[in-house]
Write a protein that holds these residues in place. Structure first.
Motif, PDB file in Angstrom:
ATOM      1  N   VAL A  52      19.536  83.486 135.486  1.00 50.27           N
ATOM      2  CA  VAL A  52      18.278  84.163 135.788  1.00 50.27           C
ATOM      3  C   VAL A  52      17.118  83.359 135.221  1.00 50.27           C
ATOM      4  CG1 VAL A  52      19.352  86.442 135.809  1.00 50.27           C
ATOM      5  CG2 VAL A  52      18.393  85.553 133.678  1.00 50.27           C
ATOM      6  N   GLY A  53      15.908  83.635 135.723  1.00 48.79           N
ATOM      7  CA  GLY A  53      14.711  82.991 135.203  1.00 48.79           C
ATOM      8  C   GLY A  53      14.443  83.403 133.771  1.00 48.79           C
ATOM      9  N   LYS A  54      14.212  82.422 132.927  1.00 48.19           N
ATOM     10  CA  LYS A  54      14.000  82.674 131.509  1.00 48.19           C
ATOM     11  C   LYS A  54      12.555  82.442 131.081  1.00 48.19           C
ATOM     12  CE  LYS A  54      18.287  83.550 130.167  1.00 48.19           C
ATOM     13  NZ  LYS A  54      18.692  84.771 129.454  1.00 48.19           N
ATOM     14  N   ALA A  55      11.798  81.685 131.836  1.00 50.78           N
ATOM     15  CA  ALA A  55      10.415  81.367 131.469  1.00 50.78           C
ATOM     16  C   ALA A  55       9.665  80.968 132.726  1.00 50.78           C
ATOM     17  CB  ALA A  55      10.378  80.239 130.434  1.00 50.78           C
ATOM     18  N   GLY A  56       8.331  80.919 132.632  1.00 50.21           N
ATOM     19  CA  GLY A  56       7.503  80.440 133.723  1.00 50.21           C
ATOM     20  C   GLY A  56       7.668  81.221 135.011  1.00 50.21           C
ATOM     21  N   VAL A  57       7.387  80.539 136.120  1.00 45.93           N
ATOM     22  CA  VAL A  57       7.498  81.155 137.438  1.00 45.93           C
ATOM     23  C   VAL A  57       8.929  81.592 137.716  1.00 45.93           C
ATOM     24  CG1 VAL A  57       7.368  80.638 139.909  1.00 45.93           C
ATOM     25  CG2 VAL A  57       5.488  79.988 138.407  1.00 45.93           C
ATOM     26  N   GLU A  58       9.904  80.880 137.197  1.00 44.42           N
ATOM     27  CA  GLU A  58      11.303  81.266 137.390  1.00 44.42           C
ATOM     28  C   GLU A  58      11.550  82.686 136.884  1.00 44.42           C
ATOM     29  OE1 GLU A  58      13.488  79.784 139.140  1.00 44.42           O
ATOM     30  OE2 GLU A  58      13.785  77.667 138.641  1.00 44.42           O
ATOM     31  N   ALA A  59      10.905  83.058 135.797  1.00 46.12           N
ATOM     32  CA  ALA A  59      11.075  84.406 135.247  1.00 46.12           C
ATOM     33  C   ALA A  59      10.160  85.410 135.935  1.00 46.12           C
ATOM     34  CB  ALA A  59      10.814  84.400 133.744  1.00 46.12           C
TER      35      ALA A  59
ATOM     36  N   ASN B  17       3.995  77.788 125.413  1.00 43.80           N
ATOM     37  CA  ASN B  17       2.938  77.397 126.341  1.00 43.80           C
ATOM     38  C   ASN B  17       1.607  77.652 125.639  1.00 43.80           C
ATOM     39  OD1 ASN B  17       1.070  77.096 128.422  1.00 43.80           O
ATOM     40  ND2 ASN B  17       2.445  77.954 129.957  1.00 43.80           N
ATOM     41  N   HIS B  18       1.014  76.596 125.074  1.00 46.39           N
ATOM     42  CA  HIS B  18      -0.204  76.754 124.287  1.00 46.39           C
ATOM     43  C   HIS B  18      -1.398  77.177 125.141  1.00 46.39           C
ATOM     44  CE1 HIS B  18       2.173  75.002 121.166  1.00 46.39           C
ATOM     45  NE2 HIS B  18       2.248  73.837 121.757  1.00 46.39           N
ATOM     46  N   ALA B  19      -1.290  77.035 126.452  1.00 48.49           N
ATOM     47  CA  ALA B  19      -2.394  77.410 127.339  1.00 48.49           C
ATOM     48  C   ALA B  19      -2.563  78.914 127.439  1.00 48.49           C
ATOM     49  CB  ALA B  19      -2.180  76.821 128.730  1.00 48.49           C
ATOM     50  N   VAL B  20      -1.473  79.673 127.287  1.00 49.97           N
ATOM     51  CA  VAL B  20      -1.550  81.125 127.502  1.00 49.97           C
ATOM     52  C   VAL B  20      -0.961  81.950 126.364  1.00 49.97           C
ATOM     53  CG1 VAL B  20      -1.490  80.826 130.011  1.00 49.97           C
ATOM     54  CG2 VAL B  20       0.636  81.241 128.770  1.00 49.97           C
TER      55      VAL B  20
ATOM     56  N   ILE C  20      -2.099  86.244 134.507  1.00 46.23           N
ATOM     57  CA  ILE C  20      -1.412  85.141 135.183  1.00 46.23           C
ATOM     58  C   ILE C  20       0.088  85.385 135.146  1.00 46.23           C
ATOM     59  CG2 ILE C  20      -1.230  83.714 133.101  1.00 46.23           C
ATOM     60  CD1 ILE C  20      -1.753  81.267 134.886  1.00 46.23           C
ATOM     61  N   ALA C  21       0.791  84.902 136.161  1.00 45.74           N
ATOM     62  CA  ALA C  21       2.229  85.175 136.290  1.00 45.74           C
ATOM     63  C   ALA C  21       3.037  84.261 135.378  1.00 45.74           C
ATOM     64  CB  ALA C  21       2.666  85.017 137.739  1.00 45.74           C
ATOM     65  N   LEU C  22       2.809  84.376 134.086  1.00 48.71           N
ATOM     66  CA  LEU C  22       3.566  83.650 133.076  1.00 48.71           C
ATOM     67  C   LEU C  22       3.930  84.622 131.967  1.00 48.71           C
ATOM     68  CD1 LEU C  22       1.590  80.286 132.745  1.00 48.71           C
ATOM     69  CD2 LEU C  22       3.856  80.603 133.760  1.00 48.71           C
ATOM     70  N   PRO C  23       5.158  84.585 131.487  1.00 50.73           N
ATOM     71  CA  PRO C  23       5.541  85.493 130.401  1.00 50.73           C
ATOM     72  C   PRO C  23       4.819  85.152 129.104  1.00 50.73           C
ATOM     73  CG  PRO C  23       7.469  84.524 131.503  1.00 50.73           C
ATOM     74  CD  PRO C  23       6.269  83.763 131.964  1.00 50.73           C
ATOM     75  N   ALA C  24       4.752  86.135 128.217  1.00 50.71           N
ATOM     76  CA  ALA C  24       4.259  85.957 126.845  1.00 50.71           C
ATOM     77  C   ALA C  24       2.797  85.534 126.788  1.00 50.71           C
ATOM     78  CB  ALA C  24       5.134  84.963 126.090  1.00 50.71           C
ATOM     79  N   GLU C  25       1.962  86.054 127.694  1.00 46.05           N
ATOM     80  CA  GLU C  25       0.538  85.741 127.616  1.00 46.05           C
ATOM     81  C   GLU C  25      -0.106  86.567 126.510  1.00 46.05           C
ATOM     82  OE1 GLU C  25      -3.571  85.483 130.278  1.00 46.05           O
ATOM     83  OE2 GLU C  25      -1.898  86.713 130.986  1.00 46.05           O
ATOM     84  N   ALA C  26      -0.929  85.926 125.694  1.00 46.92           N
ATOM     85  CA  ALA C  26      -1.603  86.600 124.580  1.00 46.92           C
ATOM     86  C   ALA C  26      -2.933  87.199 125.044  1.00 46.92           C
ATOM     87  CB  ALA C  26      -1.842  85.624 123.440  1.00 46.92           C
ATOM     88  N   ALA C  27      -3.372  88.250 124.344  1.00 49.44           N
ATOM     89  CA  ALA C  27      -4.619  88.931 124.709  1.00 49.44           C
ATOM     90  C   ALA C  27      -5.823  88.407 123.948  1.00 49.44           C
ATOM     91  CB  ALA C  27      -4.486  90.435 124.472  1.00 49.44           C
ATOM     92  N   GLY C  28      -5.598  87.790 122.796  1.00 50.97           N
ATOM     93  CA  GLY C  28      -6.718  87.327 121.989  1.00 50.97           C
ATOM     94  C   GLY C  28      -7.316  88.446 121.155  1.00 50.97           C
ATOM     95  N   VAL C  29      -8.396  88.120 120.429  1.00 49.11           N
ATOM     96  CA  VAL C  29      -9.049  89.079 119.532  1.00 49.11           C
ATOM     97  C   VAL C  29     -10.550  89.041 119.763  1.00 49.11           C
ATOM     98  CG1 VAL C  29      -9.483  89.749 117.132  1.00 49.11           C
ATOM     99  CG2 VAL C  29      -7.258  88.777 117.773  1.00 49.11           C
TER     100      VAL C  29
ATOM    101  N   GLN D  29     -16.502  82.125 116.095  1.00 48.21           N
ATOM    102  CA  GLN D  29     -15.817  81.803 114.845  1.00 48.21           C
ATOM    103  C   GLN D  29     -15.331  83.086 114.173  1.00 48.21           C
ATOM    104  OE1 GLN D  29     -15.936  77.457 114.364  1.00 48.21           O
ATOM    105  NE2 GLN D  29     -14.757  79.121 113.515  1.00 48.21           N
ATOM    106  N   ASN D  30     -14.884  82.954 112.944  1.00 52.96           N
ATOM    107  CA  ASN D  30     -14.358  84.055 112.149  1.00 52.96           C
ATOM    108  C   ASN D  30     -13.090  84.592 112.793  1.00 52.96           C
ATOM    109  OD1 ASN D  30     -14.480  86.979 110.797  1.00 52.96           O
ATOM    110  ND2 ASN D  30     -15.633  85.530 109.550  1.00 52.96           N
ATOM    111  N   VAL D  31     -13.038  85.889 113.160  1.00 55.28           N
ATOM    112  CA  VAL D  31     -11.787  86.453 113.671  1.00 55.28           C
ATOM    113  C   VAL D  31     -11.666  86.356 115.192  1.00 55.28           C
ATOM    114  CG1 VAL D  31     -11.591  88.039 111.733  1.00 55.28           C
ATOM    115  CG2 VAL D  31     -12.735  88.788 113.824  1.00 55.28           C
ATOM    116  N   THR D  32     -12.728  85.932 115.878  1.00 49.99           N
ATOM    117  CA  THR D  32     -12.670  85.820 117.333  1.00 49.99           C
ATOM    118  C   THR D  32     -11.605  84.795 117.733  1.00 49.99           C
ATOM    119  OG1 THR D  32     -15.037  86.282 117.418  1.00 49.99           O
ATOM    120  CG2 THR D  32     -14.013  85.393 119.419  1.00 49.99           C
ATOM    121  N   ALA D  33     -10.758  85.155 118.701  1.00 48.63           N
ATOM    122  CA  ALA D  33      -9.683  84.261 119.127  1.00 48.63           C
ATOM    123  C   ALA D  33      -9.444  84.432 120.618  1.00 48.63           C
ATOM    124  CB  ALA D  33      -8.397  84.538 118.348  1.00 48.63           C
ATOM    125  N   ALA D  34      -9.161  83.321 121.301  1.00 47.69           N
ATOM    126  CA  ALA D  34      -8.948  83.345 122.752  1.00 47.69           C
ATOM    127  C   ALA D  34      -7.924  82.293 123.130  1.00 47.69           C
ATOM    128  CB  ALA D  34     -10.264  83.080 123.485  1.00 47.69           C
ATOM    129  N   THR D  35      -7.306  82.486 124.297  1.00 46.82           N
ATOM    130  CA  THR D  35      -6.426  81.463 124.843  1.00 46.82           C
ATOM    131  C   THR D  35      -7.275  80.456 125.618  1.00 46.82           C
ATOM    132  OG1 THR D  35      -6.052  82.563 126.971  1.00 46.82           O
ATOM    133  CG2 THR D  35      -4.607  83.196 125.126  1.00 46.82           C
TER     134      THR D  35
END
Length: 641
Positions: free
Chosen positions: A209-216, A331-334, A433-442, A469-475
């Motif tokens: 089965v698909g484990k990551a990326g588009v395969e998953a 995947n550091h992009a997402v 985006i259709a990728l697993p484990a995408e982060a939401a940021g802060v 800066q400070n606690v703000t975070a984004a992908t």
């Protein structure tokens, strides 16, 4: 013949024993009882217990017929994920002799290079029928497969078969797993948890089965549907010949990516160069069409080779990936979030314009160090330009990236109005985006502060939030998507990785439509002001000489430097570098069909290496004869070296 007795006389001494009538009757009765019992049992089995079902069920078994997994093509029809024939070594547990089992598995391990303990574990953990084939080793070399086949008499229970396995290709059609591994992902053996969750969907214990990326993400579409057939079995349950085909397998759907494999290769080349010259361990480069949200390239380095997962990665290779400080399996992009630095000034600028804190013509003073309101005298926040810029308007402040200008905007806005416009631009939530484990940021807000057990942010923290800066975070993807929404006139789109479904030749037959998340609740005039400001970032020279590229449009964008972590022994903080840009036909226009961003983790060099990475990719993508790259360590032209 006086001495010879007649033949009759030789039998003269034989006497027939008297026959017992009662004994004969007893034996007859006993035989009748036995026959009746056998007939009764036969009646019970065939009539009473077999009523309502065909007798074939007593000697047939339904077995699945696996479906072929769908193919994947890039946006111009190049195959990038295919099914290639490969040898697999299986074992039928029922045929493994108890006495010689370990020796047989050791022999298989020696020929294939597998771990004997791992092979024993697969056999011992098998929960299916002992007459089913248990996969031991996938992707066996042809020579090893032939050798095992030749020794089948000495290896009872071992069965070598040809089965399709996933192969990942590059833009030239050669094996090139790392090129698109963070986009395509990979397949792997189904886990016990996955099997339990998908039992109703017809998954099998030996499915992949698909484990990551588009395969998953597109597992349901790519997998297809297994068929089934009736097979004769003997009294022990051993399968034999096929009785009938019940249902033909349905192949999985073929998909076309939005990604251009050539653009991906050039992006990988540009990013790898920048990382090497700046000594960076992690980097990202993403290109997108702002009009559709389609991702044209998505590179996260270091990458991994998804072909090694296709046939089952060995423990040593997997451990090397885990130990790599660059974290190639992420995947550091997402999946990772970072302080966005000055790229976040897009949020603060739009919020200040929309909330009436300022307008396009109002000028504000800037400072070398901004005194934090309410704090003791001397507690101030520095501008990157320790002399300040004097009185400037919002367009010039964006162009020169004045920190103290945007400190003031954030303090005047307050934490919640700033947070609301961050959310409007897509920060603080996954892009979808259709990728697993995408982060939401802060995104800091009053609610966020309460979750941390605090009444609100300190004023100094709020000011720093205004410059990312400070606690703000984004992908990295969130940053690019926000700029794409401004570039296209105010449409925040869901980033797309799949254009649609194709035929077997890679021709698009069922395109997917772009998905609008929302229209920005901002005026056209304010969005145009920001697009003009982004153009001035390039024309002012703040992004060095990238504006000298002979491009088919008016490149616009923003640089960013974001401090993070603990101070060095020199008392300074390490920092990431960002650069995001888009290419409209003219300044302020909304027709850009290309947006691109680069992120470099801990790029502690004097220049902005991310701007140089984007510059290099644009030169490659448009086939420019120019080479305007600057060495970020020395600011010297690379071409002059």
């Amino acid at each position: 013949m006086t001495g010879a007795a007649p033949l009759a006389d030789l039998d003269g001494r034989r006497r027939d024993l008297p026959r017992s009538r009662r004994r004969f009757i007893a034996f007859g009765l006993l035989g009748s009882v036995v026959i009746c019992l056998l007939l009764g049992r036969l009646y019970e089995l065939q009539v009473l217990r077999g009523a309502g079902r065909p007798s074939a069920d007593l000697r047939t078994h339904e077995v699945p017929v696996p479906a072929t997994r769908g193919l994947v093509f890039d946006r111009v029809g190049r195959p990038v994920a295919v099914n290639a024939p490969s040898w697999t070594v299986n074992v039928r547990p029922a045929d493994l002799p108890d006495a010689g089992r370990r020796g047989i598995l050791r022999r298989v391990a020696a020929v294939t290079g597998a771990d004997p303990a791992a092979l024993r574990g697969r056999v011992e953990s098998w929960t299916g029928s002992p007459y089913d084939l248990v996969p031991l080793v996938h992707g066996v070399e042809r020579r090893a497969a032939l050798l095992l086949s030749e020794q089948r008499d000495a290896l009872p229970g071992v069965v070598v078969e040809v089965e399709p396995v996933r192969r990942y290709l590059d833009d030239s059609g050669e094996a090139g797993g790392p090129l698109l591994s963070q986009v395509l992902g990979h397949t792997g053996a189904i886990s016990a948890e996955e099997l339990a969750a998908r039992a109703d969907a017809g998954y099998l214990p030996d499915d992949r089965v698909g484990k990551a990326g588009v395969e998953a993400s597109y597992e349901d579409a790519l997998r297809g549907r297994h068929g089934s057939r009736l097979v004769e079995v003997d009294v022990t349950g051993r399968p034999g010949s096929v009785v009938q085909e019940n249902a033909a397998p349905v192949p999985g759907k073929n998909l076309m990516l939005t990604v251009d494999a050539r653009a991906q290769r050039l992006a990988t080349r540009a990013l790898a160069w920048g990382m090497e010259v700046a000594g960076v361990r992690q980097g990202v480069l993403i290109a997108m069409d702002p009009q559709t949200g389609e991702i044209l390239a998505l590179v996260s380095l270091p990458a991994y080779d998804n072909n090694v997962f296709a046939t089952g990665i060995d423990a040593a290779t997997f451990e090397r990936y885990l130990a790599d400080p660059g974290q190639p399996l992420r995947n550091h992009a997402v999946s990772d979030v970072y302080p966005p630095g000055s790229t976040y000034k897009l949020v603060t600028a739009l919020a200040a314009l929309e909330e009436g804190v300022t307008d396009a013509s109002r000028r504000w003073p800037t400072y070398g160090c901004y005194q934090i309101p309410g704090a003791p005298k001397g507690q101030c926040l520095f501008d990157w330009n320790r002399r300040g810029f004097g009185a400037i308007d919002i367009v010039d402040a964006f162009a020169v990236s004045s920190d103290t200008f945007f400190y003031q905007m954030a303090v005047e806005l307050g934490v919640d109005r700033l947070a609301r416009w961050a959310g409007e631009l897509g920060f603080g939530e996954a892009t979808g985006i259709a990728l697993p484990a995408e982060a939401a940021g802060v995104v800091p807000s009053s609610d966020w502060a309460e979750e941390q057990g605090r009444p609100s942010l300190f004023t100094g923290e709020l000011a720093q939030a205004g410059i990312g800066q400070n606690v703000t975070a984004a992908t990295p993807l969130q940053v690019l998507n926000a700029y794409a929404a401004v570039a296209n006139g105010g449409r925040l789109l869901r980033p797309a990785l799949v254009r649609g479904e194709t035929d077997a030749r890679g021709e698009l037959v069922a395109p997917y439509r772009p998905e609008l998340l929302r229209r920005l609740a901002a005026s056209d005039d304010h969005l145009r002001t920001l697009r003009i400001a982004a153009r001035e970032v390039i024309t002012s020279g703040h992004a060095y000489n990238i504006g000298d590229l002979d491009l088919p449009g008016a490149l616009s964008g923003k640089t960013g430097t974001a401090e993070f972590g603990a101070p060095t022994k020199e008392g300074t903080l390490p920092f990431h570098s960002w650069f995001v840009a888009y290419l409209p036909s003219e300044p302020g226009a909304t027709d850009a069909e290309l947006a691109v961003m680069a992120f470099s983790h801990s790029a502690v060099v004097p220049g902005n290496v991310s701007a140089e990475v984007v510059k290099y990719w644009l030169q490659l993508w448009y086939g420019l004869e120019q080479d305007l790259r600057l060495d970020p360590r020395t600011f010297e032209l690379v071409a002059a070296d």
